[in-house]
Motif scaffolding. Structure first.
Motif, PDB file in Angstrom:
ATOM      1  N   ARG A 109      86.813  21.809 -13.451  1.00 14.68           N
ATOM      2  CA  ARG A 109      86.899  20.389 -13.782  1.00 14.68           C
ATOM      3  C   ARG A 109      88.224  19.840 -13.266  1.00 14.68           C
ATOM      4  NH1 ARG A 109      86.138  18.254 -19.968  1.00 14.68           N
ATOM      5  NH2 ARG A 109      85.656  16.082 -19.523  1.00 14.68           N
ATOM      6  N   ALA A 110      88.196  18.677 -12.596  1.00 12.12           N
ATOM      7  CA  ALA A 110      89.429  18.204 -11.966  1.00 12.12           C
ATOM      8  C   ALA A 110      89.415  16.685 -11.786  1.00 12.12           C
ATOM      9  CB  ALA A 110      89.605  18.884 -10.609  1.00 12.12           C
ATOM     10  N   PHE A 111      90.621  16.135 -11.671  1.00 12.85           N
ATOM     11  CA  PHE A 111      90.784  14.730 -11.321  1.00 12.85           C
ATOM     12  C   PHE A 111      90.566  14.571  -9.821  1.00 12.85           C
ATOM     13  CE2 PHE A 111      93.043  14.823 -15.312  1.00 12.85           C
ATOM     14  CZ  PHE A 111      92.825  13.567 -15.850  1.00 12.85           C
ATOM     15  N   ILE A 112      90.045  13.412  -9.419  1.00 11.02           N
ATOM     16  CA  ILE A 112      89.853  13.115  -8.001  1.00 11.02           C
ATOM     17  C   ILE A 112      90.562  11.805  -7.673  1.00 11.02           C
ATOM     18  CG2 ILE A 112      88.189  12.502  -6.212  1.00 11.02           C
ATOM     19  CD1 ILE A 112      86.184  14.260  -7.453  1.00 11.02           C
ATOM     20  N   GLU A 113      91.367  11.828  -6.627  1.00 12.00           N
ATOM     21  CA  GLU A 113      92.023  10.617  -6.154  1.00 12.00           C
ATOM     22  C   GLU A 113      91.470  10.267  -4.774  1.00 12.00           C
ATOM     23  OE1 GLU A 113      93.499   9.065  -8.374  1.00 12.00           O
ATOM     24  OE2 GLU A 113      93.835  10.681  -9.798  1.00 12.00           O
ATOM     25  N   ALA A 114      92.016   9.234  -4.151  1.00  3.66           N
ATOM     26  CA  ALA A 114      91.423   8.649  -2.943  1.00  3.66           C
ATOM     27  C   ALA A 114      91.260   9.636  -1.791  1.00  3.66           C
ATOM     28  CB  ALA A 114      92.259   7.448  -2.496  1.00  3.66           C
ATOM     29  N   ASP A 115      92.310  10.383  -1.442  1.00 10.61           N
ATOM     30  CA  ASP A 115      92.240  11.274  -0.280  1.00 10.61           C
ATOM     31  C   ASP A 115      91.179  12.354  -0.453  1.00 10.61           C
ATOM     32  OD1 ASP A 115      94.224   9.857   0.954  1.00 10.61           O
ATOM     33  OD2 ASP A 115      95.859  11.216   0.372  1.00 10.61           O
ATOM     34  N   GLU A 116      91.156  12.954  -1.639  1.00 14.96           N
ATOM     35  CA  GLU A 116      90.164  14.000  -1.881  1.00 14.96           C
ATOM     36  C   GLU A 116      88.759  13.424  -1.894  1.00 14.96           C
ATOM     37  OE1 GLU A 116      89.138  17.632  -5.021  1.00 14.96           O
ATOM     38  OE2 GLU A 116      90.755  16.227  -5.471  1.00 14.96           O
TER      39      GLU A 116
ATOM     40  N   SER B 262      79.158  14.612 -11.848  1.00 12.36           N
ATOM     41  CA  SER B 262      79.634  15.075 -13.145  1.00 12.36           C
ATOM     42  C   SER B 262      80.741  16.111 -12.993  1.00 12.36           C
ATOM     43  CB  SER B 262      78.464  15.688 -13.925  1.00 12.36           C
ATOM     44  OG  SER B 262      78.869  16.103 -15.199  1.00 12.36           O
ATOM     45  N   ASN B 263      81.607  16.196 -14.012  1.00  9.58           N
ATOM     46  CA  ASN B 263      82.652  17.221 -14.079  1.00  9.58           C
ATOM     47  C   ASN B 263      83.847  16.918 -13.174  1.00  9.58           C
ATOM     48  OD1 ASN B 263      83.434  19.661 -15.373  1.00  9.58           O
ATOM     49  ND2 ASN B 263      83.087  20.771 -13.476  1.00  9.58           N
ATOM     50  N   ARG B 264      83.849  15.770 -12.502  1.00  7.43           N
ATOM     51  CA  ARG B 264      84.994  15.344 -11.705  1.00  7.43           C
ATOM     52  C   ARG B 264      85.426  13.975 -12.216  1.00  7.43           C
ATOM     53  NH1 ARG B 264      85.657  18.494  -7.006  1.00  7.43           N
ATOM     54  NH2 ARG B 264      84.661  20.490  -7.475  1.00  7.43           N
ATOM     55  N   SER B 265      86.711  13.800 -12.456  1.00 10.96           N
ATOM     56  CA  SER B 265      87.206  12.549 -13.029  1.00 10.96           C
ATOM     57  C   SER B 265      87.737  11.632 -11.929  1.00 10.96           C
ATOM     58  CB  SER B 265      88.323  12.857 -14.040  1.00 10.96           C
ATOM     59  OG  SER B 265      88.811  11.667 -14.609  1.00 10.96           O
ATOM     60  N   PHE B 266      87.080  10.475 -11.769  1.00  6.44           N
ATOM     61  CA  PHE B 266      87.436   9.519 -10.729  1.00  6.44           C
ATOM     62  C   PHE B 266      88.485   8.523 -11.224  1.00  6.44           C
ATOM     63  CE2 PHE B 266      83.638  11.255  -9.041  1.00  6.44           C
ATOM     64  CZ  PHE B 266      83.603  10.967  -7.686  1.00  6.44           C
ATOM     65  N   GLY B 267      89.554   8.360 -10.452  1.00  6.04           N
ATOM     66  CA  GLY B 267      90.515   7.302 -10.706  1.00  6.04           C
ATOM     67  C   GLY B 267      90.132   6.068  -9.901  1.00  6.04           C
TER      68      GLY B 267
ATOM     69  N   ALA C 196      87.427   5.771  -6.895  1.00  5.41           N
ATOM     70  CA  ALA C 196      86.275   4.890  -7.118  1.00  5.41           C
ATOM     71  C   ALA C 196      86.147   3.871  -5.991  1.00  5.41           C
ATOM     72  CB  ALA C 196      86.407   4.186  -8.462  1.00  5.41           C
ATOM     73  N   ASN C 197      87.283   3.362  -5.508  1.00  3.46           N
ATOM     74  CA  ASN C 197      87.254   2.395  -4.409  1.00  3.46           C
ATOM     75  C   ASN C 197      86.761   3.032  -3.112  1.00  3.46           C
ATOM     76  OD1 ASN C 197      88.071   0.035  -5.741  1.00  3.46           O
ATOM     77  ND2 ASN C 197      90.233   0.634  -5.623  1.00  3.46           N
ATOM     78  N   VAL C 198      86.978   4.336  -2.983  1.00  5.80           N
ATOM     79  CA  VAL C 198      86.424   5.063  -1.831  1.00  5.80           C
ATOM     80  C   VAL C 198      84.927   5.277  -2.033  1.00  5.80           C
ATOM     81  CG1 VAL C 198      86.397   7.288  -0.634  1.00  5.80           C
ATOM     82  CG2 VAL C 198      88.576   6.232  -1.257  1.00  5.80           C
ATOM     83  N   ALA C 199      84.548   5.685  -3.253  1.00  4.26           N
ATOM     84  CA  ALA C 199      83.146   6.011  -3.533  1.00  4.26           C
ATOM     85  C   ALA C 199      82.247   4.778  -3.513  1.00  4.26           C
ATOM     86  CB  ALA C 199      83.043   6.701  -4.891  1.00  4.26           C
ATOM     87  N   GLY C 200      82.761   3.624  -3.974  1.00  2.35           N
ATOM     88  CA  GLY C 200      81.952   2.414  -4.100  1.00  2.35           C
ATOM     89  C   GLY C 200      81.207   2.034  -2.826  1.00  2.35           C
ATOM     90  N   PRO C 201      81.905   1.791  -1.708  1.00  2.00           N
ATOM     91  CA  PRO C 201      81.215   1.408  -0.470  1.00  2.00           C
ATOM     92  C   PRO C 201      80.259   2.494   0.035  1.00  2.00           C
ATOM     93  CG  PRO C 201      83.571   0.925  -0.336  1.00  2.00           C
ATOM     94  CD  PRO C 201      83.367   1.734  -1.577  1.00  2.00           C
TER      95      PRO C 201
ATOM     96  N   ILE D 289      83.043  -0.464 -10.875  1.00  2.00           N
ATOM     97  CA  ILE D 289      82.934  -0.247  -9.425  1.00  2.00           C
ATOM     98  C   ILE D 289      81.645   0.513  -9.100  1.00  2.00           C
ATOM     99  CG2 ILE D 289      83.949   0.990  -7.467  1.00  2.00           C
ATOM    100  CD1 ILE D 289      86.724   0.371  -8.745  1.00  2.00           C
ATOM    101  N   PHE D 290      81.373   1.572  -9.843  1.00  2.00           N
ATOM    102  CA  PHE D 290      80.150   2.350  -9.628  1.00  2.00           C
ATOM    103  C   PHE D 290      78.903   1.520  -9.946  1.00  2.00           C
ATOM    104  CE2 PHE D 290      82.883   5.881  -9.131  1.00  2.00           C
ATOM    105  CZ  PHE D 290      82.145   6.958  -8.666  1.00  2.00           C
ATOM    106  N   SER D 291      78.988   0.743 -11.017  1.00  2.00           N
ATOM    107  CA  SER D 291      77.859  -0.086 -11.426  1.00  2.00           C
ATOM    108  C   SER D 291      77.501  -1.096 -10.342  1.00  2.00           C
ATOM    109  CB  SER D 291      78.192  -0.809 -12.729  1.00  2.00           C
ATOM    110  OG  SER D 291      77.150  -1.685 -13.099  1.00  2.00           O
ATOM    111  N   LYS D 292      78.517  -1.770  -9.805  1.00  2.00           N
ATOM    112  CA  LYS D 292      78.298  -2.764  -8.752  1.00  2.00           C
ATOM    113  C   LYS D 292      77.734  -2.106  -7.496  1.00  2.00           C
ATOM    114  CE  LYS D 292      78.560  -6.720  -6.631  1.00  2.00           C
ATOM    115  NZ  LYS D 292      77.567  -7.785  -6.933  1.00  2.00           N
ATOM    116  N   ALA D 293      78.283  -0.929  -7.166  1.00  2.00           N
ATOM    117  CA  ALA D 293      77.852  -0.237  -5.947  1.00  2.00           C
ATOM    118  C   ALA D 293      76.390   0.199  -6.029  1.00  2.00           C
ATOM    119  CB  ALA D 293      78.745   0.968  -5.696  1.00  2.00           C
ATOM    120  N   LEU D 294      75.962   0.605  -7.208  1.00  2.00           N
ATOM    121  CA  LEU D 294      74.609   1.141  -7.378  1.00  2.00           C
ATOM    122  C   LEU D 294      73.590   0.093  -7.823  1.00  2.00           C
ATOM    123  CD1 LEU D 294      75.602   4.481  -9.135  1.00  2.00           C
ATOM    124  CD2 LEU D 294      74.576   4.282  -6.865  1.00  2.00           C
TER     125      LEU D 294
END
Length: 544
Positions: A133-140, A161-166, A170-175, A207-212
């Motif tokens: 389980r780990a935090f995830i930031e933009a580069d990763e 699941s099991n990864r914490s998005f900052g 989230a701004n990377v994942a959204g688009p 961000i995830f809600s808007k993207a999906l």
């Protein structure tokens, strides 16, 4: 002399504790399998894993933790491996706890296979939930999610699941998610903001809600995100755009009355829902009314779980009545609530409308004899095909045993019966065990632990299951069985088709304990009734 000691001493520390042998790894898998499939405080609350599912999880956990510890060891090549061993043990314990809290996987999906739906190829599933389980930031996030932006990818199911998005991640994942949402059918974003401050977590959800938004999903899992009302509203755009959901999981999310109301309002259509799970929330009676509204609008529901949600009598009655519209229900889990007798009576009326019921979990509902008897009398007529029946912790005593025995006689497909933490005593045990002796060839698990049983009751249950093919576990722990009684139980099991290995642990059995006298109990009940009568007549005087 001193020089010799100095030359010799380093060799004593050259022993390597890592890696463990193959036999040690296999032994750990077997030990974890046993722990995951043995009745415990967690299985009471979240459900008990079957042996096969427990073994699959144990094997996966061991492989993940071995890989993690091995990487740790490679970074310290001159060490003795003790820190790798510690990490190995710590991570296996942590992942076992997560599996126990997740509970058994639902069994209803494979029961009704859709003939024209082919199995998904492996490259249609994108899952980053494995590992630590780990935090995830933009580069990763850019690197981790890069397969989703490859031209021609066929991903239909994603699990974050099991990864914490900052915010950055989230701004990377959204688009990326927005670009593939038209091909997605299943989204698991459970436990994806763990450890984040509330404001950041809510922004990530938005961000995830808007993207999906607008994705045509059949499966959505937003569990383990401590949503509350704010969190549900953060997912408003995604939820409002869903008309085709077949599975919805909102477990361990702090779903209060307000959150339940928002959830009920936001999802425009639940007509296609087959699975709806609300386990471990703070819903209460008021919130149960809104969940009941969702249930009423879900005529195709096959699996409904609303366990450990603080629902009392009024909410229980509302839910019971709403479930009457779900005539295709196969699995119903209402464990660990505060229903009481009235909700039990309401549920008994509903159960007659559920002819396809296969699994029924009604433990820890304060049903007492009256509610229990009403329910089992209905089940005797309407659900002889039941495979799992759990009614632990309901204050059931010997007075209900005859009705229960008649019901069990009708249930010849029963695979698992749990009557733990009741007050059956030997009188009730003799009657119930007798009903299980003949037939019941599919019975695999019987739990009558913590029932004030003594020598006679224990022997009767052992005799009832001794010759059933494929029987797995008899749990008679937490009772008052003498040492002679335990020996007799073991002898009965040894002489039957099943070995003594089917006998569960006995660490909480008290050979010197004694069941309370029935007359004393009746006196206590009379005293309680008198006290209850007096309390009902009291009035609270308000200060001027």
């Amino acid at each position: 002399m001193d020089s010799t000691k100095q030359d010799f001493q380093p060799r004593t520390f050259s022993i390597k504790l890592w890696p463990p042998s193959e036999s040690t790894r296999l032994m750990l898998v077997e030990r974890m399998t046993k722990n995951l499939s043995t009745e415990s405080i967690f299985s009471r609350k979240y459900g008990l894993l079957g042996k096969e599912e427990a073994h699959d999880n144990a094997k996966r956990i061991e492989e993940v933790c071995f890989a993690s510890a091995d990487e740790h060891f490679k970074e310290e090549p001159d060490g003795d491996g003790s820190s790798a061993v510690q990490l190995y043990a710590k991570e296996t314990s942590k992942l076992m706890l997560e599996v126990l809290k997740r509970g058994p996987r639902t069994t209803v999906e494979p029961e009704v296979p859709v003939a024209d739906t082919p199995l998904e190829p492996a490259d249609s599933v994108f899952d980053i939930s494995g590992g630590k389980r780990a935090f995830i930031e933009a580069d990763e996030a850019k690197e981790l999610l890069s397969p989703l932006i490859k031209p021609g990818n066929a991903y239909k199911r994603i699990c974050f699941s099991n990864r914490s998005f900052g915010i950055g991640a989230a701004n990377v994942a959204g688009p990326i998610l927005e670009s593939i949402k038209k091909q997605l059918t299943e989204v698991d974003i459970s436990d994806f903001v763990a450890g984040r401050p509330e404001d950041e977590a809510l922004d990530v959800m938005r961000i995830f809600s808007k993207a999906l938004e607008g994705a045509v999903l059949r499966y959505l899992n937003i569990s383990d995100n401590a949503l509350g009302e704010k969190g549900v509203r953060a997912f408003e755009e995604l939820l409002k755009s869903q008309d085709n959901l077949e599975e919805l999981y909102v477990m361990n999310d702090g779903i209060s009355e307000e959150a339940a109301q928002a959830l009920s309002e936001f999802i425009p259509s639940t007509e296609k829902l087959k699975i709806l799970h609300f386990h471990n929330n703070m819903t209460g009676d008021e919130g149960a009314m809104f969940i009941a509204e969702m249930v009423k609008r879900s005529p195709n529901l096959e699996s409904f779980r609303c366990s450990a949600t603080r629902i009392g009598s009024d909410g229980g009655v509302a839910l019971a009545e709403a479930l009457g519209t779900c005539t295709r229900l196969k699995k119903l889990d209402l464990r660990d609530n505060l229903f009481g007798v009235e909700a039990g009576l309401a549920l008994s009326k509903t159960l007659s409308k559920l002819p396809d019921l296969v699994e029924l979990y009604l433990s820890d509902l304060n049903l007492e004899n009256k509610g229990t008897v009403a329910i089992i009398n209905t089940l005797k007529q309407s659900a002889p095909q039941l495979e799992v029946l759990e009614m632990a912790g309901n204050e059931i005593n010997a007075k209900a045993s005859q009705a229960l025995a008649e019901c069990l006689t009708a249930m010849q497909s029963l695979k698992k019966l749990t009557l733990a933490e009741n007050e059956l005593k030997d009188d009730g045990a003799v009657v119930i065990a007798k009903s299980l002796e003949d037939g019941h060839q599919d019975l695999k698990e019987l739990d009558v632990s913590t029932n004030m049983l003594q020598r006679v009751g224990a022997r009767c249950f052992a005799q009832a299951i001794a010759n059933k093919p494929g029987f797995v576990q008899l749990n008679i722990n937490g009772n008052f069985i003498s040492d002679e009684g335990i020996d007799e139980v073991k002898d009965i099991l040894k002489s039957g088709e099943n070995s003594v290995e089917v006998l569960g642990p006995l660490d909480e059995n008290d050979p010197e304990g004694e069941a309370e006298d029935d007359e004393e109990e009746e006196e206590e009940e009379e005293d309680d009734g008198e006290l209850d009568s007096k309390l009902q007549s009291l009035k609270v005087e308000q200060d001027d």
